[in-house]
Design a protein around this motif. Sequence first.
Motif, PDB file in Angstrom:
ATOM      1  N   ILE A 367      -8.877  -4.067   0.339  1.00 17.08           N
ATOM      2  CA  ILE A 367      -8.748  -2.738  -0.255  1.00 17.08           C
ATOM      3  C   ILE A 367      -8.634  -1.676   0.832  1.00 17.08           C
ATOM      4  CG2 ILE A 367     -10.110  -0.968  -1.438  1.00 17.08           C
ATOM      5  CD1 ILE A 367      -8.539  -2.692  -3.331  1.00 17.08           C
ATOM      6  N   ASN A 368      -9.355  -1.845   1.937  1.00 12.72           N
ATOM      7  CA  ASN A 368      -9.239  -0.896   3.054  1.00 12.72           C
ATOM      8  C   ASN A 368      -7.810  -0.847   3.572  1.00 12.72           C
ATOM      9  OD1 ASN A 368     -11.842   0.106   3.160  1.00 12.72           O
ATOM     10  ND2 ASN A 368     -12.583  -1.467   4.552  1.00 12.72           N
ATOM     11  N   ALA A 369      -7.173  -2.007   3.681  1.00 16.13           N
ATOM     12  CA  ALA A 369      -5.793  -2.061   4.168  1.00 16.13           C
ATOM     13  C   ALA A 369      -4.857  -1.333   3.205  1.00 16.13           C
ATOM     14  CB  ALA A 369      -5.349  -3.509   4.346  1.00 16.13           C
ATOM     15  N   VAL A 370      -5.076  -1.516   1.905  1.00 11.66           N
ATOM     16  CA  VAL A 370      -4.240  -0.832   0.910  1.00 11.66           C
ATOM     17  C   VAL A 370      -4.485   0.678   0.957  1.00 11.66           C
ATOM     18  CG1 VAL A 370      -3.680  -0.621  -1.528  1.00 11.66           C
ATOM     19  CG2 VAL A 370      -4.187  -2.870  -0.572  1.00 11.66           C
ATOM     20  N   ALA A 371      -5.750   1.086   1.168  1.00 14.34           N
ATOM     21  CA  ALA A 371      -6.061   2.513   1.264  1.00 14.34           C
ATOM     22  C   ALA A 371      -5.306   3.157   2.420  1.00 14.34           C
ATOM     23  CB  ALA A 371      -7.565   2.718   1.431  1.00 14.34           C
ATOM     24  N   VAL A 372      -5.232   2.463   3.539  1.00 11.44           N
ATOM     25  CA  VAL A 372      -4.467   2.967   4.688  1.00 11.44           C
ATOM     26  C   VAL A 372      -2.988   3.085   4.321  1.00 11.44           C
ATOM     27  CG1 VAL A 372      -3.697   2.452   7.038  1.00 11.44           C
ATOM     28  CG2 VAL A 372      -6.089   2.093   6.408  1.00 11.44           C
ATOM     29  N   ALA A 373      -2.474   2.080   3.615  1.00 10.25           N
ATOM     30  CA  ALA A 373      -1.061   2.092   3.217  1.00 10.25           C
ATOM     31  C   ALA A 373      -0.763   3.267   2.285  1.00 10.25           C
ATOM     32  CB  ALA A 373      -0.701   0.772   2.538  1.00 10.25           C
ATOM     33  N   ILE A 374      -1.678   3.555   1.356  1.00  4.60           N
ATOM     34  CA  ILE A 374      -1.485   4.682   0.445  1.00  4.60           C
ATOM     35  C   ILE A 374      -1.454   5.997   1.235  1.00  4.60           C
ATOM     36  CG2 ILE A 374      -2.513   5.999  -1.446  1.00  4.60           C
ATOM     37  CD1 ILE A 374      -3.692   3.370  -2.489  1.00  4.60           C
ATOM     38  N   MET A 378       3.204   4.305   2.337  1.00  2.00           N
ATOM     39  CA  MET A 378       3.983   3.068   2.434  1.00  2.00           C
ATOM     40  C   MET A 378       4.393   2.545   1.062  1.00  2.00           C
ATOM     41  SD  MET A 378       1.855   1.043   5.436  1.00  2.00           S
ATOM     42  CE  MET A 378       2.994  -0.350   5.456  1.00  2.00           C
ATOM     43  N   THR A 379       5.506   1.838   1.036  1.00  4.31           N
ATOM     44  CA  THR A 379       5.949   1.145  -0.171  1.00  4.31           C
ATOM     45  C   THR A 379       5.406  -0.279  -0.157  1.00  4.31           C
ATOM     46  OG1 THR A 379       7.970   0.270   0.838  1.00  4.31           O
ATOM     47  CG2 THR A 379       8.097   2.475  -0.142  1.00  4.31           C
ATOM     48  N   ALA A 380       5.505  -0.943  -1.300  1.00  3.32           N
ATOM     49  CA  ALA A 380       5.057  -2.336  -1.384  1.00  3.32           C
ATOM     50  C   ALA A 380       5.870  -3.210  -0.438  1.00  3.32           C
ATOM     51  CB  ALA A 380       5.183  -2.836  -2.819  1.00  3.32           C
ATOM     52  N   ARG A 381       7.154  -2.928  -0.322  1.00  2.00           N
ATOM     53  CA  ARG A 381       8.010  -3.721   0.568  1.00  2.00           C
ATOM     54  C   ARG A 381       7.572  -3.559   2.017  1.00  2.00           C
ATOM     55  NH1 ARG A 381      12.915  -6.205   0.628  1.00  2.00           N
ATOM     56  NH2 ARG A 381      14.089  -6.136   2.585  1.00  2.00           N
ATOM     57  N   GLN A 382       7.267  -2.328   2.422  1.00  2.00           N
ATOM     58  CA  GLN A 382       6.826  -2.088   3.797  1.00  2.00           C
ATOM     59  C   GLN A 382       5.500  -2.786   4.091  1.00  2.00           C
ATOM     60  OE1 GLN A 382       6.927   2.207   3.544  1.00  2.00           O
ATOM     61  NE2 GLN A 382       8.739   2.335   4.857  1.00  2.00           N
ATOM     62  N   LEU A 383       4.573  -2.743   3.126  1.00  2.00           N
ATOM     63  CA  LEU A 383       3.285  -3.402   3.343  1.00  2.00           C
ATOM     64  C   LEU A 383       3.445  -4.915   3.367  1.00  2.00           C
ATOM     65  CD1 LEU A 383       0.269  -3.129   3.735  1.00  2.00           C
ATOM     66  CD2 LEU A 383      -0.011  -3.005   1.262  1.00  2.00           C
ATOM     67  N   ALA A 384       4.342  -5.438   2.532  1.00  2.00           N
ATOM     68  CA  ALA A 384       4.581  -6.889   2.512  1.00  2.00           C
ATOM     69  C   ALA A 384       5.135  -7.375   3.840  1.00  2.00           C
ATOM     70  CB  ALA A 384       5.539  -7.245   1.383  1.00  2.00           C
ATOM     71  N   CYS A 385       5.910  -6.528   4.511  1.00  5.12           N
ATOM     72  CA  CYS A 385       6.531  -6.914   5.788  1.00  5.12           C
ATOM     73  C   CYS A 385       5.649  -6.612   6.991  1.00  5.12           C
ATOM     74  CB  CYS A 385       7.873  -6.197   5.941  1.00  5.12           C
ATOM     75  SG  CYS A 385       9.115  -6.693   4.731  1.00  5.12           S
ATOM     76  N   THR A 386       4.449  -6.098   6.762  1.00  4.08           N
ATOM     77  CA  THR A 386       3.530  -5.811   7.863  1.00  4.08           C
ATOM     78  C   THR A 386       3.076  -7.111   8.512  1.00  4.08           C
ATOM     79  OG1 THR A 386       2.747  -3.797   6.787  1.00  4.08           O
ATOM     80  CG2 THR A 386       1.327  -4.746   8.480  1.00  4.08           C
ATOM     81  N   ASP A 387       2.970  -7.106   9.822  1.00  3.58           N
ATOM     82  CA  ASP A 387       2.561  -8.307  10.554  1.00  3.58           C
ATOM     83  C   ASP A 387       1.043  -8.442  10.518  1.00  3.58           C
ATOM     84  OD1 ASP A 387       2.474 -10.513  12.129  1.00  3.58           O
ATOM     85  OD2 ASP A 387       3.095  -9.536  13.982  1.00  3.58           O
TER      86      ASP A 387
END
Length: 409
Positions: A367-374, A378-387
């Motif tokens: 959830i912390n990672a998603v909070a940073v993405a929000i 970021m889009t779902a595609r960008q987060l999916a492609c994160t290393d």
Amino acid sequence: MRIVVIGSIAAGVSAAQQISGGDGSARITVYEKGAFYSCGVDGLPYYLAESTETLNEAVMKKESELASAGIDARLLHEVTGIDPVRHTLRVKELTTGREFEDNYDRLVIAVGSSNIIPAVPGCDRIGVHTLKSVEELIFIKEFIRSPYVRDIVILGASWSGLEIAKAFLKTGRHVRIIDSSRQLLPEFDPEISNIIRQQLELEGVMFSLGEKVRSFPGRTFVEQVQTDRNSYSCDLCIAADAAVPNTSVLRGTGIETDSKGRIAVNRMLETNVKDIYAVGDCSVCREGTLNTCSIRVGNTEIAVTGLSESAAKAAGIRVKCAVAQGQDRPGICPNPKSISIKLVCEAGTGRIIGAQAWGGKNVATRINAVAVAISAGMTARQLACTDFCFSSSRCTIWDPIQLVCGQIK
């Protein structure tokens, strides 16, 4: 610079230290009306299942931290008035009744909130209490030493209600949560809330949702909680709902509050009145927050950030959602735990606006990672492609976050 903090919660002291900006000459004074410095209001239930020595260590540690930071901290001192024009406070020393005036350059309000016991017949019986201070914690710890205190009722299916439920489960008590709402944790979508409820029921928590408390029958001590639908055995009832900010001291100051009485602040914690800041339960950000939260009850960890699907739709936002399940580590490793995530994205752009997660372990980190993405837009595609990090012993090739992002079309 002279900085005064009203209330001893950690957020208030931390904010004062940040406001000082590293100014070595800054003097910080804390006024706490209680007999103990706060060692974390949300963490108080933890000490119900711990020894008195552990609680004493926590209290002493807080005193030591304040002293080592050079903070002038004063217990049993209540601030009864604020004059923003003169930059002064009225303070009452509760042990002697002496009143005096103090001045400030910057003021931090960290007075927290209080839970309200329903004003129904029997609400003044012994065994009907709140848990918002060390004093209340000490009383309840002594109260539950009796082997006859077995049935615990908690009013409020909120985060704080679950924290208290978790603590009493550890003491081997029977725990029931009553709430007038029909849904556990309204921050979650109903179908996710139901899944979480089922998991918590397996842990031993009983729920009576959609019920309003009518009375607390008993003689000197509470013996039952009577609702509009049923009656439940009760040896101890803790009110953990209807939190009201302790902001009565603000009368006449011109400090802006919302409809619930919470102090309105910006992202810098500033109120609408110059040189006055607010933090903690008594405040709310005008610009909104993600309200990222997490809790673990038994073997179930749950977490949330941003908007749920239902909240987004209520705000007029078109959304796309997906739910996926993964593991926190490779299956070949000992004790892999399942993690489920529901992702909420803005339709059209794919921008992430919220997530809900539950599972056996390491849910909060996702959830912390998603909070940073929000926050980063970021889009779902960008987060999916994160290393994401991979480890043959700690992380799977495809993280549960990436799996749920891949489901968003």
